[in-house]
Structure formats: structure tokens, C-alpha cells
Design a protein around this motif. Structure first.
Motif, mmCIF file in Angstrom:
data_model
loop_
_atom_site.group_PDB
_atom_site.id
_atom_site.type_symbol
_atom_site.label_atom_id
_atom_site.label_comp_id
_atom_site.label_asym_id
_atom_site.label_seq_id
_atom_site.Cartn_x
_atom_site.Cartn_y
_atom_site.Cartn_z
ATOM 1 N N ARG A 399 4.482 90.941 10.793
ATOM 2 C CA ARG A 399 3.138 91.102 10.252
ATOM 3 C C ARG A 399 2.954 90.263 8.990
ATOM 4 N NH1 ARG A 399 1.307 96.471 7.246
ATOM 5 N NH2 ARG A 399 2.510 95.402 5.638
ATOM 6 N N THR A 403 0.166 87.150 7.998
ATOM 7 C CA THR A 403 -0.923 87.645 7.151
ATOM 8 C C THR A 403 -1.116 86.668 5.991
ATOM 9 O OG1 THR A 403 -0.366 89.927 7.710
ATOM 10 C CG2 THR A 403 -1.716 89.594 5.753
ATOM 11 N N PHE A 422 -3.764 88.182 10.403
ATOM 12 C CA PHE A 422 -4.566 88.967 9.470
ATOM 13 C C PHE A 422 -4.930 88.062 8.294
ATOM 14 C CE2 PHE A 422 -2.925 93.608 10.289
ATOM 15 C CZ PHE A 422 -3.357 93.519 11.594
ATOM 16 N N LEU A 472 -9.476 92.990 4.554
ATOM 17 C CA LEU A 472 -8.641 92.553 5.667
ATOM 18 C C LEU A 472 -9.521 92.207 6.874
ATOM 19 C CD1 LEU A 472 -5.667 92.229 6.630
ATOM 20 C CD2 LEU A 472 -5.841 94.555 7.523
#
Length: 477
Positions: A399, A403, A422, A472
Motif C-alpha cells: 500500500r 500511495t 492512492f 485520499l
RNA sequence: CGGGGCGUAGCGCAGUCCGGUUAGCGCGCCUGCUUUGGGAGCAGGAAGUCGAGAGUUCAAAUCUCUCCGCCCCGACCA
């Protein structure tokens, strides 16, 4: 290697369906958009349920059950609520062969039936708080469905609490958000971002909707749970008042919160691989499978006896299976349990007997270890804990590697497509700019973070107006 | 609801264009024997209203019409 499972790199959504079929979790039913949850899938749900239920009880909640049918007039009482849900309602108009005087809505969520009931239960501040959860099924007539992620009927829990003060209700909302975060991290091995939804993404009837968001292996976001602060909205709609210490009549403050069988979809999409399902040990219905490997019948008896001796005292401490079926060869069994996601495989054959060892194989990495038969249970328990932690860490690394902070709108539009992921971007807070994200990138604002971590001055990536926090943004399920 | 794909044995498919024996193949399943450290081999066997209905025809899985369902991609959503 894995027959019948499409590779993630070839077709992610086909892969997802293949994993479910290979692990025998669920199948499509005769009814459009509905699924049959098979024993392997339901066992996962039971483990999720058991753990969350404990956590709810530990935080002072009780279970109850409210009916499936809701009078249509109830649904219509809260303006935003009916606006949000009316397109996806299933309505019963006949019962006992006669047309009903008032149609009954099959619950899409239970706020209305619950608040109509709480109105009768609450008179005094002494009746508060009410902290109730229910495990139930709900129906939402979805256009497009996918097993576990979105089905017309799904299983969930919905908590509904009533409080004397706004502060207490907000605390409850955040308490549950934290329960969801902990459950995701500690059990699903799923790192999540927490935050609050924008007005556009808010639950119909809520003042604020808080959520946990996780990244799937295709870098899309999945909302795993929501906790709503409902303010006085439902109390006003259903006239739920109480008399406080000073004899004044006041409306109660409400919360509601839920997670669903969608969590199983999240679990699959976060951790599974091209060989099938991978289950975090703490949620695995079967944590260990023991496979004897023999050459003739006399060996088979001896090996089975040895396994019985080795697993002495395991019952009650760890859930395990011994696969001593004679009709399948070892290779077949290895594959079968891999597809089903059992965290650890133990093998015991003639060579192991000679060496006083057991072969121990991790599902998550495929790593094969030769370990002593002494203290086997402890080794297994340690490895299960390691696997649980490693799965979380891998998901977290993935992740974080996907991101980014992004300040240029054109760059954002390109990067959301490739490589995807993200994106923390500055947003001025206006719905107009939010709409522009969505229309131009198919991505949505997943959440506005609550802590200090993303608080900084900047300018809105769309319009350039001042912004004080990053939000986000991602494509989502 | 729009676009695409599909419906033939439990599962995956061929056959359909160009109508013609008893509708095939792989996997799975059942029986037996041999096997067993990464999806076993041989032999035998069971299993089909060809999605539904109507029509054309001496004859339909195949041609025509109508309907139903499912999957994938999009708009809405936990």
C-alpha cells in the motif's frame, strides 16, 4: 501451476471469481444478484463474526434482533434516508394471498424500524445509552453484483446506539471506527486508512460517516466498514425524546455502524495469489493440515498413528485437519489445501520418521522447512503468528509503495490510470471540485483524514483555492 | 438500463455457418487393480427434456420468431 485459476496479471476480476470457486467459498444462486455462501465461505464469516462480536461485547454492546420487514411509511420518515435508499428497495405488496394495506420494505438497513422501537423504550436519561447490535441480512436491489463485494442480499452486523449527548454519540462513533480498524489490522491483516467521508459519500441520513479504507492488490480502494454519527436526525423523524436531569425534554443522539460479508471479498483481494486463497491465520477455519505420505498400507497405519501421537493435545488449542484420504495422492492434496488457503501444511513421510522431523510449509510464501517433531505445536503456533504478521507487513509495504502525494491535476489524472494507487491531494472542500475528480478520473475522495498526519496548507488540486489538509483519492470498489 | 459474451452431462467445451445414423471430447464421478515426497495409470461404467416455448421441415442442438437466465464492461452503491 494452478489449473483453473486465471492469473492476477491477466484478468484481475476473473482471478477473483476463480479464487472463490477454487476455494469453494460461494456460488451464484438461482436468484439474480444473490449468492449461496458455501461451508468454506461461511466458516470464514463465522470467524469474522465471532471476533467482532467479542469486541462489541467488550465495549459494552448487546445483541438483539429486529424484523426483516419494515412498513413503507417508516422508511419515508427521514428525508435524506428515503432519498438515498428508495432506488434499491425490494418491497412486498402481497401476503397470505391478499394485497397488503401497507407495503412492507425488506430492510436495506434497520435505522427506521429500530428508531420507531427505541421511541417506545426511551423516556428518561436513565434509559440511556442504548448500545445494541444485530447480526442480520439486508437487501439492496443492486444493478450490478459481484460475489461478496456487492450482492443483492448480504449478511452484516449493524449497531444502533442512542445517547443523551452529542459528545457521547460522537465518541461511540469513533470507538467503533477504532474497533473496525483494530479488527482489520489484527485479524484481516489489512492495513487501513481511517477518516471521514465527504458529504457526497455520506450515509443517507448521517451527519458524518467515518470509514476504513484498504488497498486491494489491483491498487483500488475498498471500504471495509462504516460508522455513522446520526445526530438528532432519526430522533426527530421518529420523535425519540428523553427527559434529562433538569426535567427538560431533548432529542437523543444516535449512531449506527456496520461491516458486511464484503470483508470476505477484501480478505480475498488483499492476500490471495495465483495459486488461490490465502487466509490470515487468525481467521482461518482450518489453520493446519497434516498430510501423511505412505508407500503401502502398513506404512499408512504407522503414519496415521504417529500423527495422532504428534497432535496429542492439539484439540481445543488449534484447528487442524489430517488428510489421510487414500484416493488422492500427496500432490493433489497439497494443491487442494493451497487453493483453500490453509496457512500451514505439515507433511509426514517415511523419510521424516527416520529423521525425527516434519515438513512444514507456509501457504503465504511457499517456504518449506524441516523441523523437529519435538515441540511441534509451539513451532506451529509461532509460525502462525509470524504468517499473520508477515501478511500484514506485506500488505502495508504494498500500500505504501502505491500511495503518493500529488499536487498537479493533469499529473494526477494520468497517474490514477497508470500506475494507479492512492493519492493524497489538496482539496478545497467544494462539491464542485469533488465532482471534477470523479468526472475526469473515475476516482473518488475516499476519506478526509482525521489526525494531524495530512494537515498542511496547500491549494486545491482542481481550483487552486486554499486547502488545509490532503484527502485520499482512489478508484474504488 | 446501455455495450459485449454466453446458455449442449456436475464443471469446461466441440458440434450450429451449410438440418440427416445411436449428440461427442476433456475433467470430475462410480467399480476394480496397480500406485502414493507437487494435480497418478490402466480397464470397465453411470450420467443429456442440447435454457424455455412456438414455428418451418419427411427430419431441428443446427433455420425463424418470442421469451428467460447468467457472466463481463459501464452509469448507482456496503
Amino acid at each position: 501451476m494452478a489449473k483453473g485459476i486465471t492469473k492476477r496479471s491477466e484478468d484481475y476480476s476473473k482471478w477473483y471469481l476463480d479464487v472463490i470457486a477454487a476455494a469453494d467459498l460461494a456460488e451464484h444462486s438461482a436468484v439474480r444478484g444473490c449468492m449461496v455462501i458455501k461451508p468454506n465461505g461461511y466458516a470464514l464469516w463465522e470467524n469474522i463474526q465471532r471476533q467482532l462480536d467479542n469486541m462489541f461485547k467488550e465495549t459494552g454492546h448487546e445483541n438483539a434482533y429486529f424484523p426483516l420487514f419494515i412498513p413503507e411509511s417508516f422508511i419515508k420518515k427521514e428525508a435524506q434516508h428515503i432519498k438515498g435508499f428508495s432506488p434499491e428497495l425490494a418491497v412486498v405488496t402481497y401476503g397470505g394471498g391478499k394485497q397488503l394495506e401497507e407495503p412492507l420494505v425488506i430492510r436495506p438497513t434497520s435505522e427506521t424500524i429500530i428508531w420507531s422501537t427505541y421511541a417506545k423504550w426511551i423516556q428518561s436519561y436513565r434509559d440511556l445509552p442504548i448500545l445494541i447490535n444485530q447480526w442480520a441480512n439486508v437487501v439492496r436491489w443492486e444493478m450490478r453484483t459481484r460475489l461478496f463485494l456487492r450482492t443483492a442480499e448480504f449478511l452484516w452486523q449493524e449497531g444502533h446506539t442512542a445517547h443523551a449527548t452529542e459528545q457521547e454519540a460522537i465518541e461511540e462513533t469513533l470507538l467503533i471506527l477504532d474497533v473496525y480498524r483494530r479488527f482489520a489490522e489484527e485479524y484481516l491483516a489489512a492495513p487501513v486508512f481511517t477518516g471521514v467521508k465527504t458529504a457526497a459519500e455520506r450515509f443517507a441520513g448521517a451527519i458524518d460517516t467515518y470509514c476504513i479504507e484498504a488497498m486491494m492488490q489491483d491498487k483500488k480502494a475498498l471500504q471495509g466498514g462504516t460508522s455513522h454519527y446520526l445526530g438528532e436526525n432519526f430522533a426527530r423523524a421518529f420523535d425519540v425524546t428523553f427527559q434529562d436531569e433538569n426535567g427538560e425534554n431533548k432529542y437523543v443522539f444516535a449512531t449506527s455502524w456496520g461491516v458486511s460479508t464484503r470483508l470476505i471479498g477484501a480478505l480475498i483481494m488483499m492476500h490471495s495469489d495465483d495459486n488461490g486463497l490465502v487466509i490470515p491465520p487468525r481467521l482461518a477455519p482450518t489453520k493446519v493440515v497434516f498430510i501423511p505420505i505412505w508407500r503401502d498400507d502398513s506404512q499408512s497405519d504407522m503414519l496415521k498413528a504417529k500423527i495422532t501421537a504428534l497432535t496429542e493435545g492439539w484439540k481445543g488449542r488449534i484447528s487442524f485437519k489430517v488428510d489421510d484420504r487414500d484416493q488422492y495422492r500427496p500432490g493433489y492434496k497439497f494443491n487442494e489445501w493451497e487453493k483453500k488457503g490453509v496457512p500451514i501444511r505439515l507433511e509426514l513421510g517415511p523419510k521424516d520418521i527416520e529423521n525425527n522431523q516434519v515438513v512444514m510449509v507456509r501457504r503465504d510464501t511457499g517456504e518449506k522447512m524441516f523441523v523437529s517433531q519435538e515441540g511441534l505445536l509451539e513451532r506451529v503456533e509461532n509460525l502462525l503468528a509470524t504468517i499473520q504478521q508477515d501478511m500484514f507487513n506485506r500488505a502495508l509495504v504494498f500500500r505504501d509503495a502505491n500511495t503518493y502525494d500529488e499536487d498537479n491535476f493533469e499529473a494526477f489524472r494520468n497517474r490514477i490510470e497508470d500506475p494507479g494507487g492512492f493519492f493524497w491531494v489538496h482539496w478545497c472542500g467544494s462539491p464542485a471540485c469533488e465532482t471534477r475528480f470523479q468526472d475526469s478520473s473515475k476516482a473518488t475522495i475516499r476519506l478526509i483524514p482525521m489526525g494531524e498526519s495530512k494537515k498542511e496548507d496547500g491549494s486545491c488540486i482542481v481550483c487552486g483555492q486554499p486547502s488545509h489538509t490532503r484527502v485520499l483519492v482512489a478508484k474504488s470498489y
